[in-house]
Design an enzyme around this catalytic site. Structure first.
Site: not given
Ligand SMILES: NC(=O)c1ccc[n+]([C@@H]2O[C@H](COP(=O)([O-])OP(=O)(O)OC[C@H]3O[C@@H](n4cnc5c(N)ncnc54)[C@H](O)[C@@H]3O)[C@@H](O)[C@H]2O)c1
Ligand SMILES: O=C(O)[C@H]1O[C@H](OP(=O)(O)OP(=O)(O)OC[C@H]2O[C@@H](n3ccc(=O)[nH]c3=O)[C@H](O)[C@@H]2O)[C@H](O)[C@@H](O)[C@@H]1O
Length: 328
Positions: A152
């Protein structure tokens, strides 16, 4: 402005679409409604957006013809690109979905943007995960990002390099935003705060990962409204090529996250504490946000305690106390 929001039925995309619409911008969404997590939640977000006059087209960002048609109909001034295969650990189960959405889909979208007239300014979501094995704290944008710990992260890092070339060759205005573990109402069921809430309410155990030498893992959890403000701020101030951290600047450990949830839910969690498996996780994240603060006044205001209270309130109103069975 007139904005195409990709991933508009997703967590961040739905919030950003709503915020843009509420302040008077034109918004069209696109989302492929894939089943990485419960698509009924994506459909519910779509319905919520429709009530506010935002339409979300069902389609994939790899469909260049569909994207070209959308650009024929609407002269988008901006693209807020949030569609992606998110989730760190799922990359070991389904690596190709990351290449499909985060690399191939990104290139298809940029190809359309570079030829569009007018050329839209692109703001897109990178990730804090690009800092990978870098242990410097807090992370600044100029720090090393060449040691990803997951596929990722590698696809997000690739996105940063790919967008750079589209800026360099075609002059596309591109801003990458490194989000830090975003949480809040209408959130993602695959994320820890969400799945912990579901399991705690159902009386099921939760698995809490711990780092080597019994060190707690920590995240710079960032509340959705703060991230939305950062997205809008960066859309309003586009420049040739930029990358910003959008974090919260105050990491919290995973056990502390669980304690806050227990307090808000008034239920004690059944915890299994296990050593973090080697599945792409990093031990901690911590953002230096001074660049975003300087460029567009980014200033997060919601701490984890307050943000989780709002999440729990939404969760209970959406699913009810007995929820859980229907959502993965
Ligand atoms: N939520 C977080 O903690 C977090 C942290 C870091 C980065 N991001 C990034 O932020 C963005 C939004 O994340 P989110 O948490 O809202 O995730 P999300 O999965 O809720 O939203 C992504 C959406 O994109 C759609 N999608 C995926 N692939 C697609 C494709 N090929 N064509 C059209 N639609 C598609 C999915 O159906 C989904 O609704 C993503 O790029 C994610 O990698 C999120
Ligand atoms: O900041 C980011 O870039 C990323 O943040 C999140 O990733 P993550 O921080 O791994 O978020 P969670 O899956 O919610 O995990 C949060 C914390 O909980 C821990 N965790 C997760 C799942 C679990 O069952 N138990 C547990 O202890 C993970 O190790 C992590 O430390 C998002 O899921 C990613 O899409 C995003 O890119």
């Amino acid at each position: 402005m007139s904005v195409l929001v990709t991933g508009a039925a997703g967590f961040v995309g739905s919030h950003v679409s709503l915020a843009l619409k509420k302040r008077g911008d034109g918004v069209v969404g696109i989302d492929n409604f894939n089943s990485y997590y419960d698509p009924s939640l994506k459909k519910a977000r779509k319905s919520m957006l429709a009530e506010h006059g935002v339409f979300v087209v069902a389609g994939d960002i790899n469909d260049g013809k569909l994207l070209a048609k959308l650009f024929d109909v609407v002269a988008f001034t901006h693209v807020m690109h949030l569609a992606a295969q998110a989730g760190v650990r799922y990359a070991m189960e389904n690596p190709h979905s990351y290449v499909h959405s985060n690399i191939a889909g990104l290139v298809t979208l940029l190809e359309i943007c570079k030829s569009a007239n007018p050329q839209p300014a692109v703001v897109w979501a990178s990730s804090s995960s690009v800092y990978g094995l870098n242990e410097k704290s807090p992370f600044s944008e100029s720090d090393r990002t060449d040691q990803p710990a997951s596929l990722y992260a590698a696809t997000k890092k690739a996105g940063e390099e790919i967008t750079h070339t589209y800026n360099h060759i075609y002059g596309l205005s591109i801003t990458g935003l490194r989000f830090f573990t975003v949480y809040g109402p209408w959130g993602r069921p695959d994320m820890a705060y969400f799945s912990f809430t579901r399991n705690i309410l159902q009386g099921k155990p939760i698995t809490v990962y711990r780092g080597k030498n019994r060190v707690d893992l920590a995240r710079d959890f960032t509340y959705i409204d703060d991230v939305v403000k950062g997205c809008l701020g960066s859309l309003d101030t586009s420049a040739p090529y930029r990358i910003f951290n959008l974090g919260n600047t105050s990491p919290v450990t995973v056990p502390a996250l669980v304690s806050i949830l227990e307090r808000h839910l008034k239920v004690k969690a059944k915890k299994n504490v296990v050593e973090m498996p080697g599945n792409g996780d990093v031990p901690f994240t911590h953002a230096n946000i001074s660049m975003a603060r300087r460029e567009f006044g980014y200033k997060p205001t919601t701490d984890l305690q307050t943000g989780l209270k709002k999440f729990v309130k939404w969760y209970l109103s959406y699913y009810g106390y007995n929820h859980g069975k229907a959502v993965n």
